[in-house]
Design a protein around this motif. Structure first.
Motif, PDB file in Angstrom:
ATOM      1  N   ASP A   2      47.401  37.761  32.816  1.00  0.00           N
ATOM      2  CA  ASP A   2      47.720  39.180  31.832  1.00  0.00           C
ATOM      3  C   ASP A   2      47.690  40.158  32.995  1.00  0.00           C
ATOM      4  OD1 ASP A   2      45.637  37.572  30.208  1.00  0.00           O
ATOM      5  OD2 ASP A   2      43.693  38.294  31.834  1.00  0.00           O
ATOM      6  N   TYR A 101      39.127  43.077  40.618  1.00  0.00           N
ATOM      7  CA  TYR A 101      38.942  41.525  40.746  1.00  0.00           C
ATOM      8  C   TYR A 101      36.847  41.818  40.865  1.00  0.00           C
ATOM      9  CZ  TYR A 101      38.005  43.792  45.863  1.00  0.00           C
ATOM     10  OH  TYR A 101      37.624  43.990  46.917  1.00  0.00           O
ATOM     11  N   SER A 143      38.369  36.341  37.217  1.00  0.00           N
ATOM     12  CA  SER A 143      38.429  37.694  37.417  1.00  0.00           C
ATOM     13  C   SER A 143      39.116  38.838  37.139  1.00  0.00           C
ATOM     14  CB  SER A 143      36.554  38.299  38.050  1.00  0.00           C
ATOM     15  OG  SER A 143      37.045  38.403  39.394  1.00  0.00           O
ATOM     16  N   ASP A 145      42.364  40.669  37.405  1.00  0.00           N
ATOM     17  CA  ASP A 145      43.016  41.503  36.389  1.00  0.00           C
ATOM     18  C   ASP A 145      44.311  42.544  36.824  1.00  0.00           C
ATOM     19  OD1 ASP A 145      44.279  42.397  33.372  1.00  0.00           O
ATOM     20  OD2 ASP A 145      42.592  43.085  33.153  1.00  0.00           O
TER      21      ASP A 145
END
Length: 212
Positions: A2, A101, A143, A145
């Motif tokens: 991502d 996170y 989680s 990103d």
């Protein structure tokens, strides 16, 4: 992987810096089913022993140590949302990216280091709890990103690097959260009380139990 696209680098840096250091922290008490079961088993054991021998048991440090000797035990869990800053290895003053996170933080004590003193004359039992510490940290890698400041940092190994940075970040942040330590210690007091009080009352109800 991502990646958050942004118009310009200066605006990206501003956005990243405005993100909260601690998005959310949920403090979750550990469900101590094992401790409760252990307490019940020990209670039945001592009751059975007394009924068979018909002789009063003497409360000793050794007896109490056997009851609470469960080694390391996490007494509190915190769910933590944070943001780690990852700098460039060659130019440490420059930020490569930010990684958000989610993690779970376990805190507890080493039950083998619990100190016990029995005063049979004064009929007091004193239990001193050791310092609480972070026993385990689990960062949810799914989680993660990212906000990239340096596009070249977006490589195939970025997740591994970010994972380590997030672990270090949550370790440092959680160690500053006094509520985690206070609540973990209170839970440790509750556990020790649940483990020892029924036994003490069964053997000699005149004893006063002090846990701190």
């Amino acid at each position: 992987m991502d990646k958050i696209e942004v118009p310009t680098q200066p605006e990206t840096q501003l956005k990243a810096k405005q993100l909260p250091r601690l998005g959310k922290i949920q403090l979750l008490p550990v469900v101590l089913v094992v401790a409760v079961v252990l307490c019940v088993v020990l209670f039945i054991f001592f009751s059975s022993s007394n009924s068979k021998e018909n002789e009063p048991e003497v409360i000793t440090v050794a007896t109490l140590e056997k009851i609470i000797n469960v080694s390391e035990l996490s007494t509190f869990t915190a769910v933590y949302n944070g943001i780690a800053t990852v700098n460039n290895e060659k130019k440490p003053e420059k930020v490569d990216y930010y990684a958000s996170y989610e993690a779970r933080v376990e805190a507890g004590i080493d039950f083998e280091k619990v100190e016990i003193a029995v005063d049979n004359e004064a009929k007091t039992i004193t239990i001193i709890i050791p310092d609480v510490y972070i026993t385990e940290i689990n960062v949810d890698i799914s989680s993660l990103d990212f906000i990239f400041i340096n596009d070249k940092a977006n490589t195939s190994t970025v997740s591994q690097q970010a994972f380590k940075a997030c672990e270090a970040d949550v370790q440092a942040e959680s160690e500053q959260q006094t509520a985690i330590y206070e609540l973990a210690k209170q839970n440790a007091v509750n556990i020790l009380t649940a483990l020892t009080k029924p036994i003490v009352e069964q053997l000699d109800a005149e004893y006063e139990l002090k846990i701190s």
